[in-house]
Scaffold this motif. Structure first.
Motif, PDB file in Angstrom:
ATOM      1  N   LEU A 226      39.488  29.677  71.342  1.00 15.14           N
ATOM      2  CA  LEU A 226      39.033  28.675  70.374  1.00 15.14           C
ATOM      3  C   LEU A 226      37.794  29.202  69.662  1.00 15.14           C
ATOM      4  CD1 LEU A 226      38.979  25.754  69.168  1.00 15.14           C
ATOM      5  CD2 LEU A 226      37.546  25.121  71.126  1.00 15.14           C
ATOM      6  N   SER A 227      37.841  29.179  68.335  1.00 11.91           N
ATOM      7  CA  SER A 227      36.690  29.609  67.538  1.00 11.91           C
ATOM      8  C   SER A 227      36.146  28.431  66.750  1.00 11.91           C
ATOM      9  CB  SER A 227      37.075  30.735  66.574  1.00 11.91           C
ATOM     10  OG  SER A 227      35.993  31.038  65.711  1.00 11.91           O
ATOM     11  N   ASN A 228      34.947  27.951  67.118  1.00 15.33           N
ATOM     12  CA  ASN A 228      34.246  26.955  66.318  1.00 15.33           C
ATOM     13  C   ASN A 228      33.394  27.709  65.302  1.00 15.33           C
ATOM     14  OD1 ASN A 228      33.937  23.756  67.270  1.00 15.33           O
ATOM     15  ND2 ASN A 228      34.981  25.108  68.709  1.00 15.33           N
ATOM     16  N   THR A 229      33.584  27.403  64.019  1.00 22.69           N
ATOM     17  CA  THR A 229      33.021  28.212  62.942  1.00 22.69           C
ATOM     18  C   THR A 229      32.281  27.341  61.937  1.00 22.69           C
ATOM     19  OG1 THR A 229      34.950  29.663  63.216  1.00 22.69           O
ATOM     20  CG2 THR A 229      33.593  30.002  61.255  1.00 22.69           C
ATOM     21  N   ALA A 230      31.195  27.884  61.385  1.00 19.10           N
ATOM     22  CA  ALA A 230      30.394  27.174  60.376  1.00 19.10           C
ATOM     23  C   ALA A 230      30.382  27.967  59.082  1.00 19.10           C
ATOM     24  CB  ALA A 230      28.965  26.978  60.878  1.00 19.10           C
ATOM     25  N   CYS A 231      30.513  27.258  57.952  1.00 21.82           N
ATOM     26  CA  CYS A 231      30.428  27.916  56.646  1.00 21.82           C
ATOM     27  C   CYS A 231      29.659  27.028  55.675  1.00 21.82           C
ATOM     28  CB  CYS A 231      31.822  28.240  56.105  1.00 21.82           C
ATOM     29  SG  CYS A 231      32.709  26.816  55.437  1.00 21.82           S
ATOM     30  N   ASN A 232      29.336  27.585  54.490  1.00 22.56           N
ATOM     31  CA  ASN A 232      28.606  26.818  53.483  1.00 22.56           C
ATOM     32  C   ASN A 232      29.507  26.479  52.301  1.00 22.56           C
ATOM     33  OD1 ASN A 232      28.842  29.184  52.025  1.00 22.56           O
ATOM     34  ND2 ASN A 232      26.661  29.607  51.941  1.00 22.56           N
ATOM     35  N   ASP A 233      28.905  26.018  51.209  1.00 18.44           N
ATOM     36  CA  ASP A 233      29.688  25.567  50.055  1.00 18.44           C
ATOM     37  C   ASP A 233      30.480  26.694  49.399  1.00 18.44           C
ATOM     38  OD1 ASP A 233      29.351  22.728  49.701  1.00 18.44           O
ATOM     39  OD2 ASP A 233      27.236  23.117  49.358  1.00 18.44           O
ATOM     40  N   TYR A 234      30.027  27.939  49.545  1.00 15.43           N
ATOM     41  CA  TYR A 234      30.733  29.078  48.970  1.00 15.43           C
ATOM     42  C   TYR A 234      31.844  29.591  49.888  1.00 15.43           C
ATOM     43  CZ  TYR A 234      27.236  29.555  45.250  1.00 15.43           C
ATOM     44  OH  TYR A 234      26.425  29.338  44.158  1.00 15.43           O
ATOM     45  N   VAL A 242      33.008  31.500  70.069  1.00 16.80           N
ATOM     46  CA  VAL A 242      34.373  31.628  70.574  1.00 16.80           C
ATOM     47  C   VAL A 242      34.384  31.370  72.072  1.00 16.80           C
ATOM     48  CG1 VAL A 242      34.155  34.143  70.845  1.00 16.80           C
ATOM     49  CG2 VAL A 242      36.417  33.125  70.670  1.00 16.80           C
ATOM     50  N   THR A 243      35.374  30.574  72.519  1.00 13.02           N
ATOM     51  CA  THR A 243      35.523  30.214  73.933  1.00 13.02           C
ATOM     52  C   THR A 243      37.002  30.248  74.293  1.00 13.02           C
ATOM     53  OG1 THR A 243      35.701  27.861  73.406  1.00 13.02           O
ATOM     54  CG2 THR A 243      33.493  28.713  73.881  1.00 13.02           C
ATOM     55  N   SER A 244      37.301  29.932  75.548  1.00 12.48           N
ATOM     56  CA  SER A 244      38.695  29.829  75.962  1.00 12.48           C
ATOM     57  C   SER A 244      39.353  28.650  75.249  1.00 12.48           C
ATOM     58  CB  SER A 244      38.800  29.663  77.479  1.00 12.48           C
ATOM     59  OG  SER A 244      38.083  28.509  77.887  1.00 12.48           O
ATOM     60  N   GLY A 245      40.673  28.713  75.079  1.00 16.23           N
ATOM     61  CA  GLY A 245      41.388  27.733  74.273  1.00 16.23           C
ATOM     62  C   GLY A 245      41.584  26.375  74.913  1.00 16.23           C
ATOM     63  N   ASN A 246      41.192  26.213  76.186  1.00 16.39           N
ATOM     64  CA  ASN A 246      41.400  24.918  76.847  1.00 16.39           C
ATOM     65  C   ASN A 246      40.170  24.013  76.763  1.00 16.39           C
ATOM     66  OD1 ASN A 246      39.776  26.412  78.517  1.00 16.39           O
ATOM     67  ND2 ASN A 246      41.046  26.216  80.342  1.00 16.39           N
ATOM     68  N   LYS A 247      39.201  24.380  75.945  1.00 10.07           N
ATOM     69  CA  LYS A 247      38.010  23.547  75.774  1.00 10.07           C
ATOM     70  C   LYS A 247      38.136  22.706  74.511  1.00 10.07           C
ATOM     71  CE  LYS A 247      34.771  26.387  78.366  1.00 10.07           C
ATOM     72  NZ  LYS A 247      33.457  27.058  78.390  1.00 10.07           N
ATOM     73  N   HIS A 248      37.496  21.532  74.538  1.00 13.48           N
ATOM     74  CA  HIS A 248      37.535  20.647  73.375  1.00 13.48           C
ATOM     75  C   HIS A 248      36.433  21.036  72.394  1.00 13.48           C
ATOM     76  CE1 HIS A 248      37.359  16.885  71.022  1.00 13.48           C
ATOM     77  NE2 HIS A 248      38.637  16.789  71.354  1.00 13.48           N
ATOM     78  N   ASP A 249      36.714  20.817  71.101  1.00 15.14           N
ATOM     79  CA  ASP A 249      35.734  21.155  70.063  1.00 15.14           C
ATOM     80  C   ASP A 249      34.368  20.540  70.338  1.00 15.14           C
ATOM     81  OD1 ASP A 249      37.484  22.677  68.593  1.00 15.14           O
ATOM     82  OD2 ASP A 249      38.150  21.027  67.326  1.00 15.14           O
ATOM     83  N   SER A 250      34.353  19.303  70.810  1.00  8.01           N
ATOM     84  CA  SER A 250      33.092  18.585  70.997  1.00  8.01           C
ATOM     85  C   SER A 250      32.220  19.196  72.092  1.00  8.01           C
ATOM     86  CB  SER A 250      33.362  17.109  71.322  1.00  8.01           C
ATOM     87  OG  SER A 250      34.104  16.994  72.519  1.00  8.01           O
ATOM     88  N   ASP A 273      34.825  17.062  61.596  1.00  9.36           N
ATOM     89  CA  ASP A 273      35.962  16.135  61.607  1.00  9.36           C
ATOM     90  C   ASP A 273      35.877  15.144  62.764  1.00  9.36           C
ATOM     91  OD1 ASP A 273      36.867  17.373  63.910  1.00  9.36           O
ATOM     92  OD2 ASP A 273      38.437  18.526  62.914  1.00  9.36           O
ATOM     93  N   ALA A 274      36.893  14.288  62.884  1.00  5.55           N
ATOM     94  CA  ALA A 274      36.865  13.183  63.851  1.00  5.55           C
ATOM     95  C   ALA A 274      36.834  13.668  65.300  1.00  5.55           C
ATOM     96  CB  ALA A 274      38.071  12.284  63.633  1.00  5.55           C
ATOM     97  N   GLY A 275      37.267  14.907  65.561  1.00  2.00           N
ATOM     98  CA  GLY A 275      37.246  15.438  66.920  1.00  2.00           C
ATOM     99  C   GLY A 275      35.838  15.591  67.479  1.00  2.00           C
ATOM    100  N   TYR A 276      34.851  15.631  66.593  1.00  2.00           N
ATOM    101  CA  TYR A 276      33.455  15.780  67.015  1.00  2.00           C
ATOM    102  C   TYR A 276      32.727  14.433  67.072  1.00  2.00           C
ATOM    103  CZ  TYR A 276      34.168  20.708  65.757  1.00  2.00           C
ATOM    104  OH  TYR A 276      34.643  21.996  65.666  1.00  2.00           O
ATOM    105  N   LYS A 277      33.438  13.352  66.825  1.00  2.00           N
ATOM    106  CA  LYS A 277      32.790  12.048  66.708  1.00  2.00           C
ATOM    107  C   LYS A 277      32.539  11.456  68.093  1.00  2.00           C
ATOM    108  CE  LYS A 277      32.892   8.003  63.703  1.00  2.00           C
ATOM    109  NZ  LYS A 277      33.641   7.281  62.663  1.00  2.00           N
ATOM    110  N   THR A 278      31.462  11.905  68.719  1.00  2.71           N
ATOM    111  CA  THR A 278      31.046  11.392  70.029  1.00  2.71           C
ATOM    112  C   THR A 278      29.595  10.934  69.928  1.00  2.71           C
ATOM    113  OG1 THR A 278      30.223  13.529  70.825  1.00  2.71           O
ATOM    114  CG2 THR A 278      32.573  13.057  71.165  1.00  2.71           C
ATOM    115  N   PRO A 279      29.174   9.998  70.786  1.00  2.51           N
ATOM    116  CA  PRO A 279      27.781   9.531  70.734  1.00  2.51           C
ATOM    117  C   PRO A 279      26.769  10.656  70.928  1.00  2.51           C
ATOM    118  CG  PRO A 279      29.115   8.035  72.049  1.00  2.51           C
ATOM    119  CD  PRO A 279      29.980   9.213  71.743  1.00  2.51           C
ATOM    120  N   ALA A 280      27.083  11.626  71.801  1.00  2.00           N
ATOM    121  CA  ALA A 280      26.142  12.709  72.081  1.00  2.00           C
ATOM    122  C   ALA A 280      25.929  13.593  70.859  1.00  2.00           C
ATOM    123  CB  ALA A 280      26.649  13.546  73.260  1.00  2.00           C
TER     124      ALA A 280
END
Length: 489
Positions: A226-234, A242-250, A273-280
């Motif tokens: 699993l690759s959580n990635t950040a980009c800008n407007d361009y 990058v982590t193992s694929g059995n972890k949640h995005d959050s 996106d909605a997958g990150y919508k947690t109180p923490a």
């Protein structure tokens, strides 16, 4: 009249230069013009012996990967085959038409002997970002974060089940402290610290233990990263985790976010996106005075039952009111940080809506509310503000486009490498090549698409060194277009 090509002998000899075989607008020319890779010599000089036989040029080794990832070639073996017959690739490497190209295993051997365990690839990635910053493309105000899976080089049938210790949440200490404060405010005893070590069973690959099971659709399972990635407007990739694929995005987001927060201090909006919508996560972003852009998340309620938002929270009396106007009083705050509000079973027993409310045997309805629920409510307020829809809508044009291009054009759909470190280094090179390609195309358009090129003092004063200045002049001269210099301050 039908034309017919004259037959020319395939052994015909012509005198020409390698440079003349490469079109002026070929991508390799653009890549060569936007960055000077000679800085690699300083990065790797301590990894080579001062005596012995001369090695393959380390810049050539990196350029082999740049060709592979920029043009989406599936493997290094195939890359070498393409280079052998492609004049443009040879020109980029600095190899003549008859010069022998290095063996496909050369880079792999150098990685094992020299580059493994170093941060060479990370430094190359951020060096490319520095070049992008000099061109004013490293905007920070809006940052878009999302995750995608990469199929691992592992057989789904070659697996085993092992027992591992459950990882502690990064915010566990803060949460436990606030839970006990909340219980104290409700005249409840504080919870004792749970010293029990929890374990769980997971399925791991025997081929690559670092990857994890990913449920692709309803039935198919694959080993993946699993690759959580950040980009800008361009669409410039700023960083990734990058982590193992059995972890949640959050669960991965906080690691990436902390690096983003420290590197890009002028950032204002974080779109996820909605997958990150947690109180923490909402608390983490808002506490840093940044604005989270989070979408609507559909309630996960059984069909035919009342949604949670149909139970109204009364902040003054600290209770919930059900659709039948009955009160659910505070009961306790559990270890997960949720306050429990329970109805009176006698009220529910004769209620005509009970079947749409609860399935409990004692007819008691329980509604939970996280102690950080106010942060989610703030995110909902932001969602209804003017301009939210336009800002959040940019996700599909930025981070989602990045993943689409990476998988379709640059070979990120699966990896041939094994091990978390190797995959991470691969992504440093792959994302670096994507950034480099974008930079090359933007600069090329900037100088080639205008009928008259005006290079003003305001542009030149931002150029930090002579090498970059020289490259700008070379672009102007090669364009064969009229240009005007105005060096008046």
């Amino acid at each position: 009249m039908m034309g017919k090509k004259d037959k020319i002998s395939k052994t015909q000899i012509e005198i020409l230069s390698l440079d003349s075989l490469v079109p002026q607008d070929h991508l390799v020319r653009k890549l060569d013009q936007v960055i000077d890779l000679s800085f690699i010599y300083d990065l790797v000089k301590d990894l080579y012996s001062k005596t012995g036989a001369e090695s393959i040029d380390p810049v050539v080794l990196i350029k082999l990967n740049i060709i592979q990832y920029t043009f989406g070639i599936r493997s290094m073996r195939q890359t070498i085959k393409e280079i052998e017959v492609n004049a443009a690739y040879r020109w980029y490497l600095g190899y003549g038409l008859t010069e022998k190209i290095p063996h496909f295993s050369t880079f792999s051997k150098n990685y094992q002997r020299r580059f493994k365990g170093t941060d060479i690839f990370e430094q190359i990635f951020f060096r490319i970002l520095n070049e992008i910053a000099k061109c004013g493309l490293l905007t920070e105000e809006n940052i878009y974060i999302d995750g995608t899976h990469i199929k691992a080089n592992a057989n789904i049938h070659n697996k085993e089940t092992i027992e591992v210790e459950e990882s502690v949440k990064y915010y566990q200490d803060i949460l436990e402290k606030e839970i006990n404060e909340d219980r104290k405010n409700h005249n409840k005893k504080p919870l004792k610290k749970n010293e029990e070590i929890k374990t769980k069973e997971i399925t791991v690959s025997k081929n690559d233990p670092d990857c994890g099971i990913f449920h692709k659709g309803e039935h198919k399972k694959v080993f993946a990263y699993l690759s959580n990635t950040a980009c800008n407007d361009y669409g410039i990739i700023l960083d990734f985790e990058v982590t193992s694929g059995n972890k949640h995005d959050s669960t991965v987001f906080p690691i990436l976010y902390e690096r983003i927060k420290n590197k890009y201090k002028s950032n204002k909006y974080i779109a996820i996106d909605a997958g990150y919508k947690t109180p923490a996560i909402a608390k983490q972003i808002l506490d840093n005075d940044k604005i989270p852009l989070l979408p609507y998340k559909r309630p996960m309620t059984k069909k035919g039952f009342y949604k949670k938002y149909e139970y109204v929270y009364d902040e003054y009396y600290d209770c919930y009111i059900c659709p039948n106007n009955k009160i659910l009083k505070y009961s306790t705050t559990n270890r997960n940080g949720y306050q429990e509000y329970k109805s009176n079973p006698n009220d529910c027993k004769n209620c005509k809506y009970v079947k749409n409310c609860t399935e409990s045997k004692n007819n008691q309805k329980v509604v939970t509310r996280h102690i950080w629920e106010e942060y989610i409510e703030k995110c909902e307020d932001i969602r209804h503000t003017k301009g939210f829809k336009e800002k959040y809508g940019r996700r599909k044009e930025t981070i989602e486009r990045v993943f689409a291009d990476a998988k379709e054009l640059h070979g990120m759909r699966y990896t041939l490498h094994r091990g978390l470190e190797r995959v991470k280094n691969e992504l440093y090179l792959l994302f670096g090549c994507m950034n480099l390609k974008k930079l090359a195309k933007i600069i090329w358009k900037r100088y080639k698409n205008s009928s008259e090129l005006h290079v003003l003092f305001e542009d030149l004063k931002n150029i930090s060194n002579f090498r970059i200045l020289k490259r700008h002049f070379r672009l102007l001269i090669n364009s064969k277009m009229p240009f005007v210099f105005n060096l008046k301050p």
